[in-house]
Design a protein around this motif. Structure first.
Motif, PDB file in Angstrom:
ATOM      1  N   GLN A 112      65.929  25.454 -23.470  1.00 34.47           N
ATOM      2  CA  GLN A 112      65.066  25.289 -22.299  1.00 34.47           C
ATOM      3  C   GLN A 112      65.672  24.317 -21.291  1.00 34.47           C
ATOM      4  O   GLN A 112      65.597  24.546 -20.080  1.00 34.47           O
ATOM      5  N   VAL A 113      66.274  23.237 -21.790  1.00 33.07           N
ATOM      6  CA  VAL A 113      66.892  22.273 -20.885  1.00 33.07           C
ATOM      7  C   VAL A 113      68.095  22.891 -20.175  1.00 33.07           C
ATOM      8  O   VAL A 113      68.287  22.715 -18.962  1.00 33.07           O
ATOM      9  N   MET A 114      68.920  23.640 -20.901  1.00 33.80           N
ATOM     10  CA  MET A 114      70.113  24.244 -20.308  1.00 33.80           C
ATOM     11  C   MET A 114      69.756  25.290 -19.253  1.00 33.80           C
ATOM     12  O   MET A 114      70.533  25.518 -18.323  1.00 33.80           O
ATOM     13  N   GLN A 115      68.595  25.914 -19.387  1.00 35.09           N
ATOM     14  CA  GLN A 115      68.170  26.919 -18.420  1.00 35.09           C
ATOM     15  C   GLN A 115      67.418  26.335 -17.232  1.00 35.09           C
ATOM     16  O   GLN A 115      67.073  27.060 -16.299  1.00 35.09           O
ATOM     17  N   SER A 116      67.165  25.039 -17.259  1.00 34.91           N
ATOM     18  CA  SER A 116      66.408  24.401 -16.182  1.00 34.91           C
ATOM     19  C   SER A 116      67.270  24.232 -14.935  1.00 34.91           C
ATOM     20  O   SER A 116      68.506  24.214 -14.996  1.00 34.91           O
ATOM     21  N   ASP A 117      66.612  24.105 -13.792  1.00 35.80           N
ATOM     22  CA  ASP A 117      67.323  23.983 -12.515  1.00 35.80           C
ATOM     23  C   ASP A 117      68.098  22.670 -12.421  1.00 35.80           C
ATOM     24  O   ASP A 117      69.231  22.645 -11.933  1.00 35.80           O
ATOM     25  N   TYR A 118      67.479  21.557 -12.888  1.00 34.07           N
ATOM     26  CA  TYR A 118      68.148  20.261 -12.751  1.00 34.07           C
ATOM     27  C   TYR A 118      69.403  20.181 -13.608  1.00 34.07           C
ATOM     28  O   TYR A 118      70.379  19.512 -13.256  1.00 34.07           O
ATOM     29  N   TYR A 119      69.414  20.869 -14.757  1.00 46.13           N
ATOM     30  CA  TYR A 119      70.596  20.845 -15.621  1.00 46.13           C
ATOM     31  C   TYR A 119      71.738  21.634 -14.992  1.00 46.13           C
ATOM     32  O   TYR A 119      72.891  21.180 -14.992  1.00 46.13           O
ATOM     33  N   GLN A 120      71.427  22.793 -14.454  1.00 50.18           N
ATOM     34  CA  GLN A 120      72.456  23.596 -13.806  1.00 50.18           C
ATOM     35  C   GLN A 120      72.952  22.933 -12.520  1.00 50.18           C
ATOM     36  O   GLN A 120      74.141  23.001 -12.195  1.00 50.18           O
TER      37      GLN A 120
END
Length: 223
Positions: A112-120
């Motif tokens: 879920q974190v890797m798919q979030s906007d802030y992570y990308q």
């Protein structure tokens, strides 16, 4: 009663701490590695293993470890207390049970974190994968992982009774079994009270740690 518990509780607490540290080392590490390639070979393998070890009782895991490392390979002692090697099998038995679900909890949180906007976006602005993981991955997956382990402390406290009996560990769980057999009611009550108090204290520490990691919890509490 308190004199007896004071002597035995130290052994139980040291075993529980080592098992919890092993669980935090095994579960989140495998979960993060599984999240790198969701639905890949390693991810499916950890799913099968976590489901298997979560369904198997602690005493079955303990007997399997004793058979492999003590009887067959003769690397580790099968029971007792006194050296660092005596910690390995009982702590590993408890850690495997705790890590079984922790792997999947960490994997799901990391995906879920890797798919979030802030992570990308963190990677788009020039941060390396390692920098992005340290700055944005670890703080966001730490909260669900700590919350899960705080709930699973019940499993740790229950497992201590079984594991200490199997490995002849001189702790509160082993003493509780003998107290039940001997119908020593004050000893049973005292041990249950101490274990219940330990569960409350550890859960409180987990909540405080979550509030320290996630500022949203602190802001919500102040509101």
């Amino acid at each position: 009663v308190w004199h007896e518990i004071e002597h035995q509780f130290g052994h139980t607490f040291s075993l529980a701490v080592i098992a919890l540290l092993l669980a935090l080392l095994i579960g989140p590490t495998l979960g993060v590695l599984s999240a790198r390639k969701p639905n890949g070979v390693f991810d499916r393998l950890t799913l099968v293993l976590s489901s298997l070890f979560r369904a198997v009782p602690a005493f079955i895991i303990a007997i399997g470890l004793i058979t492999l490392f003590s009887v067959q390979l003769k690397w580790l002692p099968a029971g007792g207390y006194g050296t660092v090697l005596h910690f390995v099998l009982p702590a590993l038995t408890l850690a495997i049970g705790l890590s079984a679900v922790s792997v999947r909890v960490t994997r799901q949180a990391m995906v879920q974190v890797m798919q979030s906007d802030y992570y990308q976006f963190a990677q788009l602005k020039g941060l390396s994968r390692w920098q992005t993981f340290v700055r944005h991955g670890i703080p966001n997956i730490a909260v669900p992982v700590i919350a899960y382990h705080s709930v699973q402390l019940v499993y740790l406290i229950e497992g201590v009774v079984i594991v200490e009996s199997l490995f002849a560990w001189p702790g509160s769980g082993h003493a509780l079994v003998h107290a039940i057999i001997a119908r020593d009611v004050p000893m049973i009550q005292g041990t249950a009270l101490v274990m219940g108090g330990l569960f409350v204290v550890l859960n409180m520490l987990a909540d405080l740690l979550n509030a320290w990691i996630d500022p949203r919890i602190r802001e919500g509490g102040s509101v």
